[in-house]
Design a protein around this motif. Structure first.
Motif, PDB file in Angstrom:
ATOM      1  N   THR A  86      44.749  51.001  32.976  1.00  0.00           N
ATOM      2  CA  THR A  86      45.292  52.356  33.092  1.00  0.00           C
ATOM      3  C   THR A  86      45.592  52.734  34.531  1.00  0.00           C
ATOM      4  N   PHE A  87      44.659  52.431  35.429  1.00  0.00           N
ATOM      5  CA  PHE A  87      44.831  52.825  36.826  1.00  0.00           C
ATOM      6  C   PHE A  87      45.701  51.853  37.617  1.00  0.00           C
ATOM      7  N   GLY A  88      45.960  50.671  37.038  1.00  0.00           N
ATOM      8  CA  GLY A  88      46.973  49.789  37.603  1.00  0.00           C
ATOM      9  C   GLY A  88      46.553  48.831  38.704  1.00  0.00           C
ATOM     10  N   PHE A  89      45.246  48.612  38.884  1.00  0.00           N
ATOM     11  CA  PHE A  89      44.816  47.653  39.912  1.00  0.00           C
ATOM     12  C   PHE A  89      44.993  46.221  39.409  1.00  0.00           C
ATOM     13  N   ALA A  90      45.585  45.382  40.264  1.00  0.00           N
ATOM     14  CA  ALA A  90      45.788  43.980  39.907  1.00  0.00           C
ATOM     15  C   ALA A  90      44.439  43.283  39.771  1.00  0.00           C
ATOM     16  N   LYS A  91      44.403  42.218  38.968  1.00  0.00           N
ATOM     17  CA  LYS A  91      43.150  41.518  38.677  1.00  0.00           C
ATOM     18  C   LYS A  91      42.924  40.364  39.653  1.00  0.00           C
ATOM     19  N   ALA A  92      41.717  40.273  40.195  1.00  0.00           N
ATOM     20  CA  ALA A  92      41.362  39.150  41.061  1.00  0.00           C
ATOM     21  C   ALA A  92      41.084  37.902  40.233  1.00  0.00           C
ATOM     22  N   ASP A  93      40.745  38.091  38.962  1.00  0.00           N
ATOM     23  CA  ASP A  93      40.496  36.969  38.056  1.00  0.00           C
ATOM     24  C   ASP A  93      41.121  37.308  36.713  1.00  0.00           C
ATOM     25  N   GLU A  94      42.108  36.520  36.311  1.00  0.00           N
ATOM     26  CA  GLU A  94      42.820  36.762  35.055  1.00  0.00           C
ATOM     27  C   GLU A  94      42.049  36.254  33.846  1.00  0.00           C
ATOM     28  N   GLN A  95      40.985  35.482  34.084  1.00  0.00           N
ATOM     29  CA  GLN A  95      40.321  34.777  32.990  1.00  0.00           C
ATOM     30  C   GLN A  95      38.965  35.352  32.597  1.00  0.00           C
ATOM     31  N   ILE A  96      38.616  36.526  33.071  1.00  0.00           N
ATOM     32  CA  ILE A  96      37.307  37.103  32.729  1.00  0.00           C
ATOM     33  C   ILE A  96      37.238  37.381  31.231  1.00  0.00           C
ATOM     34  N   GLU A  97      36.161  36.916  30.631  1.00  0.00           N
ATOM     35  CA  GLU A  97      35.974  37.108  29.198  1.00  0.00           C
ATOM     36  C   GLU A  97      35.558  38.553  28.927  1.00  0.00           C
ATOM     37  N   ALA A  98      36.279  39.222  28.044  1.00  0.00           N
ATOM     38  CA  ALA A  98      35.953  40.613  27.711  1.00  0.00           C
ATOM     39  C   ALA A  98      34.780  40.640  26.736  1.00  0.00           C
ATOM     40  N   SER A  99      33.674  41.212  27.165  1.00  0.00           N
ATOM     41  CA  SER A  99      32.497  41.338  26.315  1.00  0.00           C
ATOM     42  C   SER A  99      31.734  42.590  26.710  1.00  0.00           C
ATOM     43  N   THR A 100      30.838  43.019  25.828  1.00  0.00           N
ATOM     44  CA  THR A 100      30.106  44.264  26.061  1.00  0.00           C
ATOM     45  C   THR A 100      29.319  44.236  27.360  1.00  0.00           C
ATOM     46  N   HIS A 101      28.686  43.103  27.617  1.00  0.00           N
ATOM     47  CA  HIS A 101      27.822  43.017  28.797  1.00  0.00           C
ATOM     48  C   HIS A 101      28.488  42.311  29.975  1.00  0.00           C
ATOM     49  N   GLY A 102      29.751  42.004  29.844  1.00  0.00           N
ATOM     50  CA  GLY A 102      30.471  41.366  30.936  1.00  0.00           C
ATOM     51  C   GLY A 102      30.199  39.872  31.029  1.00  0.00           C
ATOM     52  N   GLN A 103      30.868  39.247  31.976  1.00  0.00           N
ATOM     53  CA  GLN A 103      30.715  37.808  32.204  1.00  0.00           C
ATOM     54  C   GLN A 103      29.759  37.601  33.374  1.00  0.00           C
ATOM     55  N   SER A 104      28.659  36.909  33.123  1.00  0.00           N
ATOM     56  CA  SER A 104      27.675  36.680  34.175  1.00  0.00           C
ATOM     57  C   SER A 104      28.297  35.844  35.298  1.00  0.00           C
ATOM     58  N   VAL A 105      28.164  36.338  36.529  1.00  0.00           N
ATOM     59  CA  VAL A 105      28.759  35.645  37.681  1.00  0.00           C
ATOM     60  C   VAL A 105      27.770  35.642  38.848  1.00  0.00           C
ATOM     61  N   SER A 106      28.116  34.898  39.884  1.00  0.00           N
ATOM     62  CA  SER A 106      27.275  34.799  41.080  1.00  0.00           C
ATOM     63  C   SER A 106      28.010  35.395  42.282  1.00  0.00           C
ATOM     64  N   TYR A 107      27.305  35.513  43.379  1.00  0.00           N
ATOM     65  CA  TYR A 107      27.951  35.982  44.608  1.00  0.00           C
ATOM     66  C   TYR A 107      28.931  34.933  45.131  1.00  0.00           C
ATOM     67  N   GLU A 108      28.658  33.674  44.837  1.00  0.00           N
ATOM     68  CA  GLU A 108      29.603  32.616  45.197  1.00  0.00           C
ATOM     69  C   GLU A 108      30.925  32.815  44.458  1.00  0.00           C
ATOM     70  N   TYR A 109      30.831  33.252  43.210  1.00  0.00           N
ATOM     71  CA  TYR A 109      32.034  33.535  42.420  1.00  0.00           C
ATOM     72  C   TYR A 109      32.849  34.642  43.090  1.00  0.00           C
ATOM     73  N   VAL A 110      32.156  35.692  43.534  1.00  0.00           N
ATOM     74  CA  VAL A 110      32.848  36.813  44.181  1.00  0.00           C
ATOM     75  C   VAL A 110      33.601  36.329  45.413  1.00  0.00           C
ATOM     76  N   LEU A 111      32.964  35.465  46.213  1.00  0.00           N
ATOM     77  CA  LEU A 111      33.625  34.927  47.402  1.00  0.00           C
ATOM     78  C   LEU A 111      34.810  34.059  47.019  1.00  0.00           C
ATOM     79  N   GLU A 112      34.647  33.274  45.975  1.00  0.00           N
ATOM     80  CA  GLU A 112      35.737  32.396  45.521  1.00  0.00           C
ATOM     81  C   GLU A 112      36.957  33.207  45.085  1.00  0.00           C
ATOM     82  N   LYS A 113      36.737  34.309  44.367  1.00  0.00           N
ATOM     83  CA  LYS A 113      37.850  35.139  43.894  1.00  0.00           C
ATOM     84  C   LYS A 113      38.405  36.013  45.022  1.00  0.00           C
ATOM     85  N   ASN A 114      37.603  36.263  46.026  1.00  0.00           N
ATOM     86  CA  ASN A 114      38.010  36.961  47.245  1.00  0.00           C
ATOM     87  C   ASN A 114      38.853  38.214  46.957  1.00  0.00           C
ATOM     88  N   PRO A 115      38.272  39.193  46.281  1.00  0.00           N
ATOM     89  CA  PRO A 115      39.043  40.402  45.972  1.00  0.00           C
ATOM     90  C   PRO A 115      39.366  41.225  47.214  1.00  0.00           C
TER      91      PRO A 115
END
Length: 317
Positions: A220-249
């Motif tokens: 709705t707000f129109g922000f582009a996605k840093a990761d197109e492959q995140i699985e949509a689930s109630t509790h989200g996709q478990s990730v690490s801080y290394e993942y955040v650095l890899e996606k480099n938002p």
């Protein structure tokens, strides 16, 4: 003599006819949307497409969905609310902490609600397992935000409540104002780079993308996605801080679940993490902490959507 008798009979006939007309109007008082009588009802559809017959302008409402509660507040009918999960209210709805405590946000107090004898009960996903039991007490309306169409389903829910309370015009005016704000935010978001949304809970991260419970940021707000492959689930996709650095938002939105429920959030300082500091978001001061009680405990209402817009706008200021 006969003339007098005919006159009397005519008067009696007219009187009976008038009484019959009054009786017809009274019978209509219980039909959908046709009378201002206390017994008037309206049939609306819930978020699952199920038709629910509810009283118009109900005077005693128990509300478990905080988004619906803030919509009722914004429409000026909050005085009808007699019960809510008062221990799980976001700060912006603190004025409702004085109503009866109707149980936990995931487990309604059925005995208490039965004592309250509400005219209407409003629930969302967290209470869906109790829908049948609650429906045995009073008409129960299930209103939830659809992750696949967050703003559209939010508008549907707002309009449903507005119809029940006769506040359609007020709802439409406020929706129009929100849509203006959304359009402005969306224009600015186009130049904000790629965004990532994470929920932090006692130091652990989960990522949420489009179509998720926090997907309104992308969808709705129109922000582009840093990761197109995140699985949509109630509790989200478990990730690490290394993942955040890899996606480099370019923008990192953070929702602190621990803080929302009143826990120890000392391990949740995402912006201070050394790996996060290496991302574009970390370097450019774009690690945005969103209001946890609004995002985790509420959403999908007139007031909460406006708060979300203001929250996310920090990324484009």
């Amino acid at each position: 003599m006969k003339k007098v008798l005919y006159t009397v009979l005519a008067v009696v006939a007219l009187t009976l006819s008038a009484c019959g007309s009054a009786g017809s109007a009274t019978k209509d008082s219980g039909t959908s949307n046709t009378s201002s009588s206390e017994n008037a009802t309206v049939t609306v559809k819930d978020s699952e497409g199920t038709e629910v017959k509810v009283p118009t302008k109900p005077k005693k409402v128990v509300v478990f969905d905080n988004g619906s509660l803030d919509t009722l507040d914004a429409l000026g009918v909050g005085d009808a609310v007699i019960g809510a999960p008062t221990e799980n209210l976001p700060e912006y709805l603190a004025s409702y902490s004085d109503v009866e405590n109707a149980g936990g946000i995931k487990e309604p107090d059925l005995e208490k609600i039965n004592e309250l004898q509400p005219d209407l009960i409003v629930i969302s996903g967290r209470q869906s397992d109790f829908k049948e039991e609650l429906s045995a007490i009073a008409p129960t309306l299930y209103l939830a935000v659809d992750g696949a169409k967050p703003w559209e389903s939010t508008k549907e829910n707002i309009n449903t409540l507005a119809t029940i309370f006769g506040k359609e015009k007020k709802a439409q005016d406020q929706i129009a104002d929100l849509e203006t704000q959304i359009a402005d935010l969306k224009t600015k978001a186009a130049d904000a780079g790629k965004a990532l949304v994470v929920l932090v809970n006692e130091g652990q991260l989960s990522a949420f993308g489009a179509g998720s419970r926090f997907g309104i940021i992308h969808d709705t707000f129109g922000f582009a996605k840093a990761d197109e492959q995140i699985e949509a689930s109630t509790h989200g996709q478990s990730v690490s801080y290394e993942y955040v650095l890899e996606k480099n938002p370019d923008v990192l939105f953070v929702i602190d679940r621990t803080k929302a429920i009143g826990g120890d959030d000392s391990k949740n300082q995402v912006a201070e993490n050394e790996l996060v500091k290496e991302t574009n978001a970390g370097k450019n001061g774009k690690v945005i902490s969103l209001q946890p009680d609004v995002w985790y405990l509420s959403g999908g209402g007139l007031e909460s959507v406006e708060a979300m817009i203001e929250d996310v706008a920090q990324a484009v200021e």
